[in-house]
Design a protein around this motif. Structure first.
Motif, PDB file in Angstrom:
ATOM      1  N   LYS A 117       0.825  -1.203   0.000  1.00 34.18           N
ATOM      2  CA  LYS A 117       0.000   0.000   0.000  1.00 34.18           C
ATOM      3  C   LYS A 117       0.866   1.262   0.000  1.00 34.18           C
ATOM      4  O   LYS A 117       0.565   2.243  -0.706  1.00 34.18           O
ATOM      5  N   THR A 123      -5.684   1.399  -3.128  1.00 35.91           N
ATOM      6  CA  THR A 123      -6.445   0.372  -2.422  1.00 35.91           C
ATOM      7  C   THR A 123      -5.450  -0.640  -1.863  1.00 35.91           C
ATOM      8  O   THR A 123      -4.264  -0.619  -2.192  1.00 35.91           O
ATOM      9  N   GLU A 124      -5.941  -1.552  -1.019  1.00 31.13           N
ATOM     10  CA  GLU A 124      -5.074  -2.628  -0.538  1.00 31.13           C
ATOM     11  C   GLU A 124      -4.772  -3.562  -1.707  1.00 31.13           C
ATOM     12  O   GLU A 124      -5.693  -4.094  -2.340  1.00 31.13           O
ATOM     13  N   THR A 129     -10.698  -4.777  -5.161  1.00 31.94           N
ATOM     14  CA  THR A 129     -11.603  -3.658  -4.862  1.00 31.94           C
ATOM     15  C   THR A 129     -12.164  -3.109  -6.162  1.00 31.94           C
ATOM     16  O   THR A 129     -11.408  -2.741  -7.062  1.00 31.94           O
ATOM     17  N   ASN A 458      -1.632   0.059  -8.458  1.00 29.00           N
ATOM     18  CA  ASN A 458      -3.041   0.125  -8.875  1.00 29.00           C
ATOM     19  C   ASN A 458      -3.339  -0.732 -10.110  1.00 29.00           C
ATOM     20  O   ASN A 458      -4.117  -0.347 -10.982  1.00 29.00           O
TER      21      ASN A 458
END
Length: 485
Positions: A117, A123-124, A129, A458
């Motif tokens: 992260k 996001t994790e 997600t 990402n």
């Protein structure tokens, strides 16, 4: 096997509706797989256990589809620091052995690049997600999503109790991001057993050129990676004490590196272009047909100006012409601030991306001869050594092969458009290894969009790509079966 195009379309419609209806289940499975931190790059016992767990999960998934699954013990990896780590097993799975049907083998990998992260993820990274139809998570597009899309396609036929139109095999590994350790040995051992009945091999480990238009990849560049060392002595010098009275290794190295490529991107090594295959008119037409907005592409890369002004020229110099890139210098002072040091020895690193019909050993000789000539003209008292530390050949496929024809038809049916026929400027060794060792037809069938961010922060796959990709694989099975009738 199929009485008419109408019956084939009806079967595909049923399968597609099943995939659409079960997409939440398919996304949940991807979420479960992304949650496994199967990082093969960092040689840590905990992470190796995670990769092995990932391989077990995939084997279990395939068994529940009715596949026969073998797990190949790969032994252990000895690391430079003396520790030994297990190499994750390779999964060999198959559904169907009807000699009247074509047999297609899917290659995929279930290991991933490192992610944290704090590296800049929004996001994790190991929690899938969804944001605006984008499924973020490490491995979502490289390569867990495409592997699952293939499994989803198979599972739809199984769930509907429909006969699979092709025999399907899976070859799944867990060390691709770390160089596919020991993979070639498995291919050689299995050539006359597992692969003996295989007609086609499909790899889905790259991306489209566009965000919305599908593509098929038929070539990748190879890579020759070089180091050039210039050495005066083991210790560094103080420039106030020695500057002006000796041949400085850094000055020699800068001259050597500067002699390799000019400001227009032209490689200056004599003879380097002699073996490059000439562009055909058919190729020119294919490049013209590719959907690429050059201005948008330039803006997305945050580059003010490319070396070339047309779409065709940019793509050809990315894919089908060699390029030379200078990567770095060991031994040089590279920290913030001022330091009046003269390095006693430095090592420059550069690579040449190879294209058909360039030969790595020939390129090695040409580069060494050129650098030795440049160095001799400097009349330096230093010692120079050039080494090629990597030599991977380019890969190119026959786009007239049945599986490319079937894939184009499948894309046209599912996505309603002709695919871009593209090459990849990078090097994907596994395609060439499969082609050379097995002497089988290999195709690269990407599912991910150009902005999926494989290997970077990402990383994502669009839900649309994942679900429609599952449908297009199902359509591909049907089209391939039709071509083999």
């Amino acid at each position: 096997m199929f009485s008419s195009p109408e019956s084939r379309l009806d079967q595909l419609d049923q399968v597609s509706r099943h995939i659409e209806a079960h997409q939440e289940e398919f996304v949940q499975t991807l979420k479960d797989w992304v949650a496994v931190e199967s990082d093969s790059v960092q040689p840590l016992p905990r992470l190796r256990q995670e990769i092995c767990r990932m391989m077990d999960m995939s084997a279990d998934k395939l068994r529940r589809l009715g596949a026969t699954v073998d797990t190949v013990d790969m032994g252990a990896q000895q690391l430079p620091d003396g520790q030994s780590l297990p190499i994750p097993p390779i999964i060999l799975a198959e559904l169907g052995n009807d000699p009247q049907k074509p047999t297609v083998c899917f290659y995929g990998h279930l290991d991933v690049q490192p992610a944290a992260k704090e590296d800049g993820w929004l996001t994790e990274p190991y929690t899938l997600t969804e944001v605006d139809g984008k499924l973020y998570g490490r491995g979502a597009t490289d390569n867990k999503g495409p592997v699952l899309a293939w499994i989803n396609a198979v599972s739809a036929f199984v769930a509907l109790e429909q006969d699979l139109p092709v025999n399907v095999k899976f070859f799944l590994e867990g060390m691709e991001e770390a160089g596919s350790i020991a993979l070639e040995g498995v291919l050689r051992r299995e050539k006359d057993r597992f692969f003996s009945s295989v007609d086609h091999i499909v790899i889905s480990d790259n991306l489209w050129l566009s965000r919305r238009k599908p593509a098929l990849t038929y070539g990748t560049r190879g890579n020759s990676y070089f180091t050039v060392e210039v050495k005066c002595r083991d210790q560094d010098f103080h420039s106030g004490t020695f500057g002006g009275i000796l041949h400085e290794p850094m000055a020699d190295l800068v001259a050597l590196l500067g002699s390799l490529v000019d400001s227009s991107g032209q490689i200056l090594v004599p003879g380097i272009y002699d073996s490059v295959s000439p562009v055909t008119e058919e190729e020119r037409a294919m490049y013209s047909a590719i959907d690429l907005d050059l201005g948008e592409y330039r803006n997305s890369t945050q580059v003010e100006r490319f070396l070339f002004d047309t779409k065709e020229a940019v793509l050809m110099h990315l894919w089908r012409y060699p390029s030379l890139s200078i990567h770095g210098i060991e031994g040089a002072f590279d920290e913030a601030g001022a330091k009046t040091v003269i390095p006693g020895q430095v090592v420059g690193k550069f690579s040449i991306r190879l294209v058909p019909h360039m030969n790595a050993s020939t390129v090695e000789k040409q580069v060494k001869r050129h650098l030795e000539d440049v160095f001799s003209r400097r009349n330096s008292s230093n010692r120079m050594a050039v080494s090629m530390v990597l030599g991977i050949a380019p890969w190119v496929a026959d786009i007239k092969d049945n599986q490319y024809v079937a894939a184009r038809r499948a894309i046209r049916t599912v996505f309603g458009t002709e695919p871009d026929m593209i090459r990849d400027g990078s090097t994907i060794p596994v395609a060439k290894i499969f082609q050379d060792v097995l002497q089988k037809s290999v195709m690269m069938f990407p599912l991910g969009a150009v902005d999926d961010g494989e290997h970077s922060q990402n990383e994502k796959i669009n839900r649309w790509n994942y679900i429609e990709g599952s449908k297009v694989f199902a359509a591909f099975f049907l089209e391939l079966a039709t071509l083999h009738e």
